[in-house]
Design a protein around this motif. Structure first.
Motif, PDB file in Angstrom:
ATOM      1  N   THR A 204      12.778  -0.403  -2.019  1.00 37.81           N
ATOM      2  CA  THR A 204      12.054   0.399  -3.003  1.00 37.81           C
ATOM      3  C   THR A 204      10.790  -0.297  -3.467  1.00 37.81           C
ATOM      4  O   THR A 204       9.998   0.281  -4.183  1.00 37.81           O
ATOM      5  CB  THR A 204      12.954   0.651  -4.228  1.00 37.81           C
ATOM      6  OG1 THR A 204      13.378  -0.608  -4.761  1.00 37.81           O
ATOM      7  CG2 THR A 204      14.185   1.452  -3.836  1.00 37.81           C
ATOM      8  N   THR A 207       7.428   1.333  -2.774  1.00 36.77           N
ATOM      9  CA  THR A 207       7.043   2.524  -3.525  1.00 36.77           C
ATOM     10  C   THR A 207       6.628   2.194  -4.950  1.00 36.77           C
ATOM     11  O   THR A 207       6.087   3.033  -5.646  1.00 36.77           O
ATOM     12  CB  THR A 207       8.215   3.514  -3.577  1.00 36.77           C
ATOM     13  OG1 THR A 207       9.306   2.895  -4.231  1.00 36.77           O
ATOM     14  CG2 THR A 207       8.608   3.950  -2.184  1.00 36.77           C
ATOM     15  N   ASN A 208       6.900   0.936  -5.391  1.00 39.43           N
ATOM     16  CA  ASN A 208       6.594   0.573  -6.764  1.00 39.43           C
ATOM     17  C   ASN A 208       5.322  -0.253  -6.893  1.00 39.43           C
ATOM     18  O   ASN A 208       4.927  -0.619  -7.996  1.00 39.43           O
ATOM     19  CB  ASN A 208       7.761  -0.217  -7.378  1.00 39.43           C
ATOM     20  CG  ASN A 208       9.009   0.629  -7.473  1.00 39.43           C
ATOM     21  OD1 ASN A 208       8.906   1.827  -7.665  1.00 39.43           O
ATOM     22  ND2 ASN A 208      10.180   0.011  -7.350  1.00 39.43           N
ATOM     23  N   LYS A 235       2.156  12.175  -3.018  1.00 35.65           N
ATOM     24  CA  LYS A 235       3.296  11.524  -3.651  1.00 35.65           C
ATOM     25  C   LYS A 235       4.596  12.236  -3.306  1.00 35.65           C
ATOM     26  O   LYS A 235       5.617  11.600  -3.046  1.00 35.65           O
ATOM     27  CB  LYS A 235       3.096  11.508  -5.173  1.00 35.65           C
ATOM     28  CG  LYS A 235       2.049  10.507  -5.651  1.00 35.65           C
ATOM     29  CD  LYS A 235       1.939  10.528  -7.169  1.00 35.65           C
ATOM     30  CE  LYS A 235       0.900   9.516  -7.649  1.00 35.65           C
ATOM     31  NZ  LYS A 235       0.750   9.539  -9.131  1.00 35.65           N
ATOM     32  N   ILE A 236       4.552  13.577  -3.309  1.00 36.31           N
ATOM     33  CA  ILE A 236       5.753  14.349  -2.972  1.00 36.31           C
ATOM     34  C   ILE A 236       6.191  14.074  -1.544  1.00 36.31           C
ATOM     35  O   ILE A 236       7.377  13.863  -1.263  1.00 36.31           O
ATOM     36  CB  ILE A 236       5.492  15.859  -3.188  1.00 36.31           C
ATOM     37  CG1 ILE A 236       5.303  16.161  -4.673  1.00 36.31           C
ATOM     38  CG2 ILE A 236       6.660  16.685  -2.634  1.00 36.31           C
ATOM     39  CD1 ILE A 236       4.875  17.586  -4.958  1.00 36.31           C
ATOM     40  N   ARG A 238       5.498  11.433   0.288  1.00 35.26           N
ATOM     41  CA  ARG A 238       5.991  10.060   0.399  1.00 35.26           C
ATOM     42  C   ARG A 238       7.414   9.933  -0.142  1.00 35.26           C
ATOM     43  O   ARG A 238       8.259   9.248   0.433  1.00 35.26           O
ATOM     44  CB  ARG A 238       5.059   9.098  -0.338  1.00 35.26           C
ATOM     45  CG  ARG A 238       3.757   8.801   0.403  1.00 35.26           C
ATOM     46  CD  ARG A 238       3.071   7.580  -0.181  1.00 35.26           C
ATOM     47  NE  ARG A 238       2.686   7.783  -1.582  1.00 35.26           N
ATOM     48  CZ  ARG A 238       1.534   8.315  -1.974  1.00 35.26           C
ATOM     49  NH1 ARG A 238       0.650   8.708  -1.053  1.00 35.26           N
ATOM     50  NH2 ARG A 238       1.257   8.447  -3.253  1.00 35.26           N
ATOM     51  N   ARG A 239       7.668  10.621  -1.257  1.00 33.89           N
ATOM     52  CA  ARG A 239       9.010  10.559  -1.836  1.00 33.89           C
ATOM     53  C   ARG A 239      10.042  11.243  -0.941  1.00 33.89           C
ATOM     54  O   ARG A 239      11.172  10.758  -0.804  1.00 33.89           O
ATOM     55  CB  ARG A 239       9.001  11.214  -3.217  1.00 33.89           C
ATOM     56  CG  ARG A 239       8.297  10.360  -4.276  1.00 33.89           C
ATOM     57  CD  ARG A 239       8.283  11.048  -5.631  1.00 33.89           C
ATOM     58  NE  ARG A 239       7.612  10.228  -6.635  1.00 33.89           N
ATOM     59  CZ  ARG A 239       7.410  10.614  -7.892  1.00 33.89           C
ATOM     60  NH1 ARG A 239       7.850  11.816  -8.285  1.00 33.89           N
ATOM     61  NH2 ARG A 239       6.792   9.818  -8.737  1.00 33.89           N
ATOM     62  N   TYR A 242      10.693   8.952   1.976  1.00 29.72           N
ATOM     63  CA  TYR A 242      11.532   7.830   1.550  1.00 29.72           C
ATOM     64  C   TYR A 242      12.986   8.267   1.375  1.00 29.72           C
ATOM     65  O   TYR A 242      13.920   7.563   1.768  1.00 29.72           O
ATOM     66  CB  TYR A 242      10.994   7.251   0.248  1.00 29.72           C
ATOM     67  CG  TYR A 242      11.899   6.205  -0.362  1.00 29.72           C
ATOM     68  CD1 TYR A 242      11.977   4.925   0.187  1.00 29.72           C
ATOM     69  CD2 TYR A 242      12.698   6.503  -1.465  1.00 29.72           C
ATOM     70  CE1 TYR A 242      12.807   3.966  -0.346  1.00 29.72           C
ATOM     71  CE2 TYR A 242      13.541   5.553  -2.012  1.00 29.72           C
ATOM     72  CZ  TYR A 242      13.589   4.280  -1.452  1.00 29.72           C
ATOM     73  OH  TYR A 242      14.424   3.338  -1.981  1.00 29.72           O
ATOM     74  N   LEU A 243      13.168   9.471   0.768  1.00 26.99           N
ATOM     75  CA  LEU A 243      14.522   9.990   0.572  1.00 26.99           C
ATOM     76  C   LEU A 243      15.214  10.239   1.903  1.00 26.99           C
ATOM     77  O   LEU A 243      16.402   9.928   2.071  1.00 26.99           O
ATOM     78  CB  LEU A 243      14.460  11.285  -0.243  1.00 26.99           C
ATOM     79  CG  LEU A 243      15.801  11.934  -0.602  1.00 26.99           C
ATOM     80  CD1 LEU A 243      16.611  11.012  -1.498  1.00 26.99           C
ATOM     81  CD2 LEU A 243      15.590  13.285  -1.281  1.00 26.99           C
TER      82      LEU A 243
END
Length: 416
Positions: A204, A207-208, A235-236, A238-239, A242-243
């Motif tokens: 993570t 992403t931070n 951002k959506i 990328r999220r 990642y999910l």
């Protein structure tokens, strides 16, 4: 009316020994068939014959997993499923989840008592908690239903219903393996299993990290909403990426799971089912071809399994130790099934199981009494503990020949 094995034995004492003999016969013969084909596979892989080499077994396993098993699942599940049955069968995937929970709790208790060598505590829990809910039950159902005098009735319906019930729980098993099992078999912090390199996992941290943005001296008021919108979309995306990576969605989309999903979608839509899956459908030749290929799944997977046993347990047994290995095998084959019997019996009393469908209940019981999952062995190999998992799979499958016969005798005694 359902009876326990004790009542069957009591009947035999009262002069109804034929009932007990027939129950044992139907329970043991399928295991004998499985053992015979596995022995042939072992013979073909031995140094005296050497037809099924290591590469040959790998290719045969790939053929079964990528083609033969998906074909069998698609044809059998697609023909059996309907929208109403989809509602009636909800407890099958729930039972797979309960199997994992109960097995993992038993594994936790056993691991706490046995204290396996570091870092195999979570490994021991997984080996006890995750059973084979796909390949081995399909083989047993095929062996049982092949006999026209089987206790479930018509051979074709017995096969179709049994395979459909088993296939309906496959997707849940895949999700469990690629999320829960993948997480539990992670290498110890800051190291690996005996120096074996493991896969780099997504973190993570990436992403931070805050990256300073370059801000122009003159900001256009017209471009600001566009940049803001594109930034939000980025951002959506990328999220979501990642999910998907975190949940291992790509790995979950295995051929048997895809076949199960397609069979359910096509099977519950009457128009699509009438085009492909019914005997008078214009494209039934595709389903029939899948059925022909699916029939080859059982002998191929048993030959490959028997061939894999020829190499023995390997070096993994010494790493786990005799005490841990015995505990895993005994807990998986002896302690886990009684918990499953309790779960299924309670579900039946609560009305979760369709009344009068003995095959449905038999499949639920089988899901609790199977040896350790072969698919978790692939995950263990990816995580760096493949040799240890291979040793467990070897010994569990050797002793499962005897334990499965005993549990099937009990199940038949309860059902008939």
């Amino acid at each position: 009316m359902e009876r326990s094995l004790i009542s069957v034995v009591m009947d035999s004492v009262d002069g109804k020994g034929q009932s007990l003999v027939s129950t044992i016969l139907f329970a043991v013969l399928p295991i004998a068939k499985v053992f015979t084909i596995c022995f042939m596979g072992c013979l073909m892989a031995s140094k005296y014959v050497n037809i099924l080499s290591a590469n040959g077994r790998k290719l045969l396993n790939g053929l079964v997993f990528s083609l033969l098993l998906p074909c069998l699942i698609f044809a059998q599940l697609g023909q059996a499923i309907t929208l109403q049955k989809l509602k009636d069968w909800w407890f099958i995937p729930a039972n797979v989840l309960l199997t994992t929970i109960s097995g993992s709790l038993i594994g936790l208790i056993v691991a706490s008592i046995v204290r396996p060598p570091y870092p195999y505590f979570k490994f021991t829990i997984i080996q006890i908690g995750i059973g084979n809910i796909g390949n081995v039950p399909l083989v047993l159902i095929g062996a049982i239903c092949r006999d026209n005098s089987n206790p479930f009735g018509d051979s074709d319906k017995c096969n179709q219903d049994g395979n459909a019930y088993i296939a309906f729980g496959q997707w849940v098993g895949a999700i469990i393996v690629y999320t829960y099992v993948f997480h539990m078999l992670a290498p110890p912090p800051g190291g690996t299993f005996e120096g074996i390199e493991n896969e780099k996992l997504p973190t993570t941290a990436s992403t931070n990290i805050v990256v300073p943005e370059k801000v122009p001296l003159l900001i256009s008021k017209e471009s600001e909403p566009i940049e803001l919108e594109s930034s939000r979309k980025g951002k959506i995306i990328r999220r979501l990426c990642y999910l998907a990576e975190k949940l291992k969605l790509k790995q979950m989309c295995q051929p048997p799971v895809i076949a199960s999903v397609l069979a359910i979608i096509i099977g519950v839509i009457p128009f699509l089912k009438g085009l492909i899956l019914t005997t008078d459908a214009p494209f039934f030749f595709f389903t029939d071809s899948c059925l022909i290929l699916g029939e080859a799944m059982i002998p191929c997977i048993l030959l490959a399994l028997g061939g894999n046993l020829v190499d023995g347990p390997g070096a993994g047994s010494s790493k786990l130790g005799l005490r841990t290995m015995v505990a895993i095998v005994f807990a998986r084959l002896v302690f886990v099934p009684p918990a499953g019997v309790g779960i299924v019996t309670l579900a039946d009393k609560l009305g979760f199981i369709p009344k009068g469908d003995k095959m449905f209940k038999f499949v639920l019981l089988l899901q609790h009494s199977m040896p350790t999952s072969v698919l978790q062995g692939a995950i263990a190999n990816l995580r760096g503990c493949g040799k240890e998992a291979a040793a467990v799979l070897f010994w569990v499958h050797v002793f499962a020949v005897f334990s499965m016969a005993g549990w099937i005798i009990l199940f038949f005694g309860m059902l008939f």
